[in-house]
Write an enzyme that holds these catalytic residues in place. Structure first.
Site, PDB file in Angstrom:
ATOM      1  CG  HIS A 116      -4.424   7.116  -0.667  1.00  0.00           C
ATOM      2  ND1 HIS A 116      -4.375   7.931   0.442  1.00  0.00           N
ATOM      3  CD2 HIS A 116      -3.985   5.897  -0.262  1.00  0.00           C
ATOM      4  CE1 HIS A 116      -3.943   7.223   1.472  1.00  0.00           C
ATOM      5  NE2 HIS A 116      -3.700   6.004   1.075  1.00  0.00           N
TER       6      HIS A 116
ATOM      7  CE  LYS B 202      -6.271 -18.369  13.196  1.00  0.00           C
ATOM      8  NZ  LYS B 202      -6.065 -19.087  14.473  1.00  0.00           N
TER       9      LYS B 202
ATOM     10  CD  GLU C 213      -2.796   1.276   2.401  1.00  0.00           C
ATOM     11  OE1 GLU C 213      -3.349   2.346   2.679  1.00  0.00           O
ATOM     12  OE2 GLU C 213      -2.982   0.217   3.022  1.00  0.00           O
TER      13      GLU C 213
ATOM     14  CG  ASP D 165      -2.748 -17.219  12.962  1.00  0.00           C
ATOM     15  OD1 ASP D 165      -3.148 -16.934  11.818  1.00  0.00           O
ATOM     16  OD2 ASP D 165      -3.224 -18.150  13.633  1.00  0.00           O
TER      17      ASP D 165
END
Length: 794
Positions: A391, A227, A90, A301
């Site tokens: 951006h 999660k 990004e 993770d």
């Protein structure tokens, strides 16, 4: 389009961890998918090191890692200046994080602390009746039972410590939250093993005491929130609960973040209300960007980013500045086990000092501190109107058939060469891409992060071609593929946006008058019509393509090699001896003489686009005023107070002296005539000047000023400057045969130097804040010395 995978064919080499097994799987996949998969050919990671990390290993995916910071920490485990590796694609993320870190560091740093660390596993037990389930819940929750369960956990894990056993009954099913502390491990795997052992003890204990046994059991019943973002874990704990806080003083807010405390606090109050109304589970700006980037870089993770990113940002105006904080109640990080054992990920952890005891707590503090840096920087960008600019991309209303590097093939090259050389019978038998080994122009480098579907830059080629009456020849050429002007202006706007404040506001207003409009067509026009002295100093032209529909603006030029000297010597100006300096000035003087006093005729050709006028100089004073103030504040070691005042005076008087510039005889100038863009022929020291995209109509001394700023040392004396100014004047006088008044020439040089110091140097300084230009400190020092010398001669 890929071929569907065969449903009756197993992936080969199951359970094998070798390079042969990996290649076998890749070849099998290539055949079944009907795709080349050439980018996956190299392994990336030794297959033997991946047992326990992955199955059916076939390839790796590379993600670039950028360094953000440094950020000063005053935490419990994170202390001192620390750099952070961010794995991301990004654009603007690393730059934005670094800006926030700079503001926090200048204000005394960030205080961080891990309040707790937990990992949860929640097995589920189903019983035959509601009463049996209730009896089990009461039994398992007894204090003495917890102590005995903790002993079972210690028997299978040295690192898991059972802290709590929390039964939650839902009808006939009892979910038991086993809450652990897991040291430097994130703990998902070790708590699963520990919980399984505890469940076996529960089963045996129920049988031994004659209590009702469960009719069904699973080691995880989905109550742990693994999660997943859950309110229960927000309060009950899962992962590291870490907090960060900083106080940004008013001056730093103004100079670094280009805003003020009241504006950020006000905007955040409105943003919090919007988050509440929309049902957001947390309220922050974009902390997850840092969390994800650091997770990938350090082997965490990645699936835990969802729950880890539930952040709470706060911003409060105080008498001393802006008090900002960030709470990450469920940050799942570890520094042992899993992906942290992979070589690159381990190195990134080691670089941050996170591989020893309490490494996970240190990592949690670093992640939280840097996430706060991004929240602050983004908040400031939103307040100052920089967010969209950072951006921005060039919009296209229709589909474009992009020119790629692969499209520059024998057919296209033959067409370009036949047209440029006026030999329609010319044929090209082979085109081979060569190693670059050179330096792109600053404009090409500036738009490197723009439209990726087309090629922009330099492409060295070996071209084999023949004419009807000649044998095949091979030449090394350079295809120079140019960005369109709007892409350059957008990238400059991003730099102005990062600067913020008046720079961003004024650039948005005067973006058309910074000198970069028509840069993609100027150079092509000059090569197409070059003759005489201009053609003599240009690299030889072999082809030209101008296709607006494809945004394809291409020059095919001779590749400069051993036949030239002093090429790409911007970082080695001492290599330019007096005879070399004289040769360069003699060469460009021929171009200046060819068009001197013919500025109206030159402008009428339309080849050079818009040319600066006294009216534009007057209109754009606020932009250059803002840039001088910004750059002086950004680089105080380079630009002293006296220098800043001198530059400011030049800006304020620019409408006056630019009126004098416009009234004087002008000519075609290179516009970027310095050691980045020139060389000398090895034999006779004739000038070779390339990269003509900034060519314009100006005083001939404008190229002289640019050249001296790059070629002379910062301690240059007045006599040496005077000699070179005179050499340039005499060379042009020789070419034209008309006398040129030395005093008037020196005044013109002074105006040209002022022009360079404002309209070019200030933009280079703006760019340097985001892309290091190693030569710029020296060039700035030399320019300021030349300005001071001119003040002495007034």
């Amino acid at each position: 389009m890929s071929t569907p995978a065969p449903l009756d064919d197993d992936i080969p080499c199951r359970g094998q961890y070798s390079e042969l097994a990996r290649r076998t799987r890749l070849d099998w996949w290539r055949r079944t998918a009907g795709a080349g998969l050439d980018a996956l050919r190299e392994p990336g990671i030794d297959a033997r090191s991946l047992r326990g990390n992955i199955e059916n290993y076939v390839a790796t995916v590379e993600i670039p890692v950028g360094l953000a910071g440094p950020l000063l920490f005053t935490g419990e485990h994170a202390r001192g200046g620390i750099l952070a590796p961010l794995a991301t694609t990004e654009g603007a993320l690393v730059a934005s994080v670094t800006r926030g870190a700079k503001a926090m560091t200048r204000s005394g740093g960030v205080t961080t602390r891990v309040l707790s660390q937990r990992m949860v596993r929640a097995p589920a037990f189903e019983f035959a009746s509601l009463d049996d389930a209730a009896a089990f819940a009461a039994w398992i929750g007894a204090f003495d039972r917890r102590a005995r369960l903790a002993a079972q956990v210690r028997a299978v894990s040295r690192y898991s410590t059972l802290l709590d056993v929390d039964p939650i009954q839902l009808g006939r099913v009892v979910h038991v939250r086993f809450v652990f502390e897991t040291g430097d491990a994130a703990g998902q795997n070790m708590t699963t093993v520990s919980t399984w052992r505890a469940c076996q003890w529960i089963r045996d204990e129920l049988a031994a005491t004659g209590r009702p046994a469960p009719v069904w059991f699973t080691v995880e019943g989905n109550m742990s929130g693994d999660k997943k973002l859950t309110a229960l874990n927000r309060f009950g704990g899962r992962g590291s609960h870490v907090q960060a806080e900083c106080l940004i003083d008013h001056e730093t807010l103004r100079r670094v973040l280009k805003t003020d405390a009241r504006s950020i606090a006000s905007v955040w109050r409105k943003a919090q209300l919007a988050a509440q109304f929309s049902g957001a589970a947390a309220a922050d700006i974009d902390a997850t960007n840092v969390i994800a980037a650091m997770f990938v870089a350090t082997g965490q993770d990645v699936a835990c980013v969802h729950e880890s990113g539930a952040a709470l940002f706060s911003a409060e105006e105080t008498a001393d500045g802006l008090l900002a904080g960030l709470i990450l109640p469920n940050l799942i990080v570890g520094t042992v086990g899993g992906g942290t054992t992979l070589a690159q990920q381990h190195d990134f952890l080691a670089a941050m000092g996170c591989t020893g005891e309490h490494g996970a707590r240190r990592l949690a503090e670093i992640v939280c501190g840097y996430a706060l840096a991004l929240d602050l920087s983004t908040a400031a960008a939103i307040v100052a109107g920089q967010f969209a600019d950072a951006h921005a991309r060039l919009g296209r209303s229709t589909r474009v058939d992009w020119l790629t590097a692969e499209a520059i093939d024998a057919t296209l090259v033959a067409s370009m060469m036949a047209d440029a050389l006026a030999r329609p019978e010319l044929t090209v038998s082979e085109v081979t891409a060569l190693d670059h080994g050179g330096v792109d122009s600053l404009l090409t480098e500036a738009v490197g992060g723009g439209e990726r579907r087309k090629f922009v830059g330099l492409l060295p080629l070996s071209v084999s071609y023949a004419l009807s009456d000649q044998d095949t020849k091979t030449a090394e050429l350079i295809a120079k593929v140019k960005p369109v002007d709007e892409e350059v202006i957008i990238e400059l706007g991003k730099l102005a946006s990062f600067a913020g404040g008046e720079v961003a506001e004024q650039h948005a207003r005067w973006r058309e008058h910074t000198g970069f409009r028509d840069t993609h067509t100027r150079e092509l026009a000059l090569y197409r019509h070059a003759d005489g002295a201009l053609r003599a100093v240009m690299p030889e032209l072999y082809g030209l393509l101008e296709d607006p529909a494809r945004e394809a603006y291409v020059l095919l030029l001779e590749r400069l090699g051993s036949d030239v000297i002093l090429r790409d010597t911007v970082d080695a100006p001492a290599d330019w001896q007096p005879e070399h300096l004289a040769a360069a000035l003699d060469g460009i003087a021929g171009v200046h003489a060819q068009w001197l006093g013919r500025e109206a005729e030159l402008a009428a050709t339309g080849r050079l686009g818009a040319v600066r006028t006294p009216e534009q100089a007057a209109d754009t004073v606020p932009l250059w005023r803002a840039l001088v103030a910004h750059n002086a504040a950004e680089f105080p070691r380079w630009i002293g107070e006296a220098d800043r005042a001198r530059l400011a005076h030049i800006v304020e008087t620019s409408p006056v002296w630019w009126t004098a510039v416009a009234a004087a005889p002008r000519t075609l100038v290179h516009g970027d005539f310095n050691l980045r863009n020139i060389a000398l022929r090895a034999g006779d020291h004739r000038l070779v000047a390339y990269d003509w995209e900034l060519a314009t109509i100006h005083l001939p001394q404008r190229d002289l000023a640019d050249f001296l700023a790059f070629a002379l040392p910062p301690d240059v004396g007045p006599d040496r400057v005077a000699a070179l100014v005179e050499h340039h004047r005499a060379a042009i006088e020789h070419h034209t045969g008309a006398p040129l008044d030395p005093a008037a020439w020196r005044r013109g040089y002074r105006w040209a130097l002022w022009d360079f110091a404002i309209y070019r140097l200030q933009l280079l300084l703006l760019a340097h804040a985001h892309q290091e230009l190693p030569f710029l400190e020296r060039v700035t020092a030399t320019t300021l010395r030349l300005l001071a010398l001119e003040m002495e001669t007034v």
